[in-house]
Design a protein around this motif. Structure first.
Motif, PDB file in Angstrom:
ATOM      1  N   ASP A 169       0.819  -1.237   0.000  1.00  0.00           N
ATOM      2  CA  ASP A 169       0.000   0.000   0.000  1.00  0.00           C
ATOM      3  C   ASP A 169       0.846   1.278   0.000  1.00  0.00           C
ATOM      4  O   ASP A 169       0.321   2.385   0.055  1.00  0.00           O
ATOM      5  CB  ASP A 169      -0.997   0.004   1.167  1.00  0.00           C
ATOM      6  CG  ASP A 169      -0.316  -0.116   2.512  1.00  0.00           C
ATOM      7  OD1 ASP A 169       0.915  -0.338   2.556  1.00  0.00           O
ATOM      8  OD2 ASP A 169      -1.022   0.010   3.534  1.00  0.00           O
ATOM      9  N   GLN A 170       2.167   1.127  -0.062  1.00  0.00           N
ATOM     10  CA  GLN A 170       3.033   2.320  -0.125  1.00  0.00           C
ATOM     11  C   GLN A 170       3.538   2.613  -1.536  1.00  0.00           C
ATOM     12  O   GLN A 170       4.270   3.575  -1.746  1.00  0.00           O
ATOM     13  CB  GLN A 170       4.262   2.110   0.773  1.00  0.00           C
ATOM     14  CG  GLN A 170       3.899   1.972   2.220  1.00  0.00           C
ATOM     15  CD  GLN A 170       5.125   1.784   3.094  1.00  0.00           C
ATOM     16  OE1 GLN A 170       6.250   2.033   2.680  1.00  0.00           O
ATOM     17  NE2 GLN A 170       4.892   1.344   4.311  1.00  0.00           N
ATOM     18  N   TYR A 171       3.177   1.752  -2.494  1.00  0.00           N
ATOM     19  CA  TYR A 171       3.781   1.850  -3.830  1.00  0.00           C
ATOM     20  C   TYR A 171       2.747   1.702  -4.946  1.00  0.00           C
ATOM     21  O   TYR A 171       1.648   1.201  -4.717  1.00  0.00           O
ATOM     22  CB  TYR A 171       4.814   0.716  -4.016  1.00  0.00           C
ATOM     23  CG  TYR A 171       5.931   0.731  -3.022  1.00  0.00           C
ATOM     24  CD1 TYR A 171       7.044   1.537  -3.218  1.00  0.00           C
ATOM     25  CD2 TYR A 171       5.869  -0.060  -1.878  1.00  0.00           C
ATOM     26  CE1 TYR A 171       8.087   1.550  -2.295  1.00  0.00           C
ATOM     27  CE2 TYR A 171       6.901  -0.050  -0.944  1.00  0.00           C
ATOM     28  CZ  TYR A 171       8.007   0.755  -1.161  1.00  0.00           C
ATOM     29  OH  TYR A 171       9.030   0.766  -0.252  1.00  0.00           O
ATOM     30  N   GLY A 172       3.185   2.048  -6.180  1.00  0.00           N
ATOM     31  CA  GLY A 172       2.470   1.581  -7.344  1.00  0.00           C
ATOM     32  C   GLY A 172       2.783   0.096  -7.483  1.00  0.00           C
ATOM     33  O   GLY A 172       3.914  -0.328  -7.214  1.00  0.00           O
ATOM     34  N   ILE A 173       1.779  -0.705  -7.844  1.00  0.00           N
ATOM     35  CA  ILE A 173       1.983  -2.160  -7.961  1.00  0.00           C
ATOM     36  C   ILE A 173       1.529  -2.599  -9.357  1.00  0.00           C
ATOM     37  O   ILE A 173       0.495  -2.143  -9.852  1.00  0.00           O
ATOM     38  CB  ILE A 173       1.151  -2.915  -6.882  1.00  0.00           C
ATOM     39  CG1 ILE A 173       1.584  -2.502  -5.466  1.00  0.00           C
ATOM     40  CG2 ILE A 173       1.231  -4.437  -7.072  1.00  0.00           C
ATOM     41  CD1 ILE A 173       2.957  -2.972  -5.008  1.00  0.00           C
ATOM     42  N   VAL A 174       2.332  -3.477  -9.986  1.00  0.00           N
ATOM     43  CA  VAL A 174       1.978  -3.912 -11.340  1.00  0.00           C
ATOM     44  C   VAL A 174       1.342  -5.296 -11.317  1.00  0.00           C
ATOM     45  O   VAL A 174       1.558  -6.098 -10.405  1.00  0.00           O
ATOM     46  CB  VAL A 174       3.210  -3.917 -12.290  1.00  0.00           C
ATOM     47  CG1 VAL A 174       3.821  -2.530 -12.392  1.00  0.00           C
ATOM     48  CG2 VAL A 174       4.263  -4.934 -11.863  1.00  0.00           C
ATOM     49  N   GLY A 190      -1.613  -4.586 -15.978  1.00  0.00           N
ATOM     50  CA  GLY A 190      -2.234  -3.445 -15.295  1.00  0.00           C
ATOM     51  C   GLY A 190      -1.276  -2.863 -14.277  1.00  0.00           C
ATOM     52  O   GLY A 190      -0.186  -3.401 -14.028  1.00  0.00           O
ATOM     53  N   ILE A 191      -1.666  -1.720 -13.729  1.00  0.00           N
ATOM     54  CA  ILE A 191      -0.851  -1.055 -12.700  1.00  0.00           C
ATOM     55  C   ILE A 191      -1.807  -0.260 -11.827  1.00  0.00           C
ATOM     56  O   ILE A 191      -2.772   0.330 -12.318  1.00  0.00           O
ATOM     57  CB  ILE A 191       0.223  -0.145 -13.371  1.00  0.00           C
ATOM     58  CG1 ILE A 191       1.138   0.525 -12.343  1.00  0.00           C
ATOM     59  CG2 ILE A 191      -0.396   0.911 -14.274  1.00  0.00           C
ATOM     60  CD1 ILE A 191       2.396   1.185 -12.958  1.00  0.00           C
ATOM     61  N   VAL A 197      -3.621  -3.431   1.342  1.00  0.00           N
ATOM     62  CA  VAL A 197      -3.004  -4.744   1.589  1.00  0.00           C
ATOM     63  C   VAL A 197      -4.091  -5.819   1.430  1.00  0.00           C
ATOM     64  O   VAL A 197      -5.213  -5.644   1.886  1.00  0.00           O
ATOM     65  CB  VAL A 197      -2.388  -4.781   3.011  1.00  0.00           C
ATOM     66  CG1 VAL A 197      -1.898  -6.177   3.365  1.00  0.00           C
ATOM     67  CG2 VAL A 197      -1.240  -3.768   3.101  1.00  0.00           C
ATOM     68  N   GLY A 198      -3.740  -6.887   0.707  1.00  0.00           N
ATOM     69  CA  GLY A 198      -4.709  -7.971   0.491  1.00  0.00           C
ATOM     70  C   GLY A 198      -5.443  -7.830  -0.836  1.00  0.00           C
ATOM     71  O   GLY A 198      -6.140  -8.752  -1.259  1.00  0.00           O
ATOM     72  N   THR A 199      -5.315  -6.678  -1.496  1.00  0.00           N
ATOM     73  CA  THR A 199      -6.034  -6.487  -2.775  1.00  0.00           C
ATOM     74  C   THR A 199      -5.065  -6.311  -3.952  1.00  0.00           C
ATOM     75  O   THR A 199      -5.502  -6.132  -5.077  1.00  0.00           O
ATOM     76  CB  THR A 199      -6.925  -5.225  -2.725  1.00  0.00           C
ATOM     77  OG1 THR A 199      -6.074  -4.065  -2.664  1.00  0.00           O
ATOM     78  CG2 THR A 199      -7.870  -5.223  -1.530  1.00  0.00           C
ATOM     79  N   ALA A 200      -3.759  -6.354  -3.679  1.00  0.00           N
ATOM     80  CA  ALA A 200      -2.783  -6.046  -4.733  1.00  0.00           C
ATOM     81  C   ALA A 200      -2.674  -7.195  -5.739  1.00  0.00           C
ATOM     82  O   ALA A 200      -2.741  -8.365  -5.355  1.00  0.00           O
ATOM     83  CB  ALA A 200      -1.411  -5.783  -4.103  1.00  0.00           C
ATOM     84  N   PRO A 201      -2.499  -6.867  -7.024  1.00  0.00           N
ATOM     85  CA  PRO A 201      -2.378  -7.910  -8.046  1.00  0.00           C
ATOM     86  C   PRO A 201      -1.054  -8.680  -7.986  1.00  0.00           C
ATOM     87  O   PRO A 201      -0.926  -9.757  -8.573  1.00  0.00           O
ATOM     88  CB  PRO A 201      -2.485  -7.134  -9.361  1.00  0.00           C
ATOM     89  CG  PRO A 201      -2.110  -5.716  -9.031  1.00  0.00           C
ATOM     90  CD  PRO A 201      -2.497  -5.505  -7.600  1.00  0.00           C
TER      91      PRO A 201
END
Ligand code: G1P
Length: 291
Positions: A169-174, A190-191, A197-201
């Motif tokens: 949750d502190q970053y862009g996530i790809v 996607g990005i 937290v818990g929802t990141a791809p």
């Protein structure tokens, strides 16, 4: 070739207070030079010839640092301090120019990049976020490898590294189908900026190094405010990815987040032990501490 790089330096550095109260956080010293010099060096090593600082009225010392200082140079000459003179003259190689534009309002990273639109024109360019120092482990640094890959496939390159799941949750996530090996790129699906937290791809975070086509500027003009009520570069990249291939490049070097105090201390330790003149004595100092 990628010749231009945008360095957004307008942020006020609240995470680095009190040090950043009256000097820019980018000017805080890592061993014997300001943090931003490492970032400029990284860009120059990757073939960049024009550095575009997107800056703020309180940050003139960054521009001064990269400018010549006639009075200082004359004094060093008179005192015959040739080594020091050579050192300050070599901060930026002669073929590299440093220019600046202002970001008049703190509307986010996407907005900062957009402020450099007229200087970019039609060329692809790099973006380097100066909070993060990237230490190369290979002869050709990660940014140079991204630039070469861009030339080869004409797809935007986003540098990523794996982070622990609780930090996404502190970053862009790809979002990628397969995790690339270090030093390789893969088309991303996607990005998303700072997912809960818990929802990141995935756990592949955006490090703060990008190679982007000029087209991203038009997309930034259409990008609505996103996470943190700011215009996010990540959201414009997500738009780009709807029409063009965008690749995640998995870095092989090491990162230090100098926006955080511990990350900064870690950077000082690592760069100090490898410093050609100070390294040996610094290691002795650490050993003296006997922690
Ligand atoms: C910015 C970007 C984010 C990236 C991060 C890297 O966020 O928006 O996608 O992961 O830098 O440091 P910031 O740290 O400015 O909130």
């Amino acid at each position: 070739m990628i010749k231009k790089a945008i360095l957004p330096v307008a942020g006020l550095g609240t995470r680095f207070l009190p040090a950043s109260k009256s000097i820019p956080k980018e000017m805080v010293t890592v061993v014997d030079r300001p943090a931003i010099e490492y970032v400029v060096r990284e860009a120059v090593e990757a073939g960049i010839e024009q550095i575009i600082l997107v800056t703020h009225s309180s940050k003139a010392s960054i521009e001064n640092y990269f400018d010549r200082n006639f009075e200082l140079e004359t004094t060093l000459e008179q005192k015959q301090k040739w080594d020091l003179l050579a050192e300050i003259r070599q901060i930026v190689p002669e073929h590299v120019s440093i220019v600046s534009v202002r970001q008049p309002q703190p509307l986010g990273l996407g907005h900062a990049v957009l402020c450099a639109k007229s200087l970019i024109g039609d060329e692809p360019f790099a973006v380097l976020l100066p909070d993060v120092l990237v230490k190369s482990q290979t002869e050709q640094n990660d940014l140079a490898q991204m630039a070469a890959r861009y030339q080869q496939v004409q797809a935007a390159q986003i540098m990523v590294e794996a982070v622990p799941d609780h930090l996404v949750d502190q970053y862009g996530i790809v979002d990628v189908n397969t995790v690339p090996v270090e030093g390789q790129s893969i088309v991303m699906q996607g990005i998303i900026e700072k997912p809960a937290v818990g929802t990141a791809p995935s756990n592949l975070s955006v490090v703060g190094r990008y190679i982007l086509p000029a087209k991203i500027m038009q997309l930034l003009q259409q990008t609505p405010k996103g996470a943190g009520n700011e215009i996010q570069l990540t959201d414009a990249i997500a738009m780009l990815q709807q029409t063009d291939a965008v690749e995640a490049y998995r870095m092989s070097g090491v990162t230090f987040d100098c926006g955080s105090k511990l990350g900064y201390l870690k950077a000082v330790l690592h760069y100090a032990v490898e410093h050609p003149k100070l390294g040996e004595k610094f290691i002795e100092l650490i050993q003296e501490l006997k922690l």
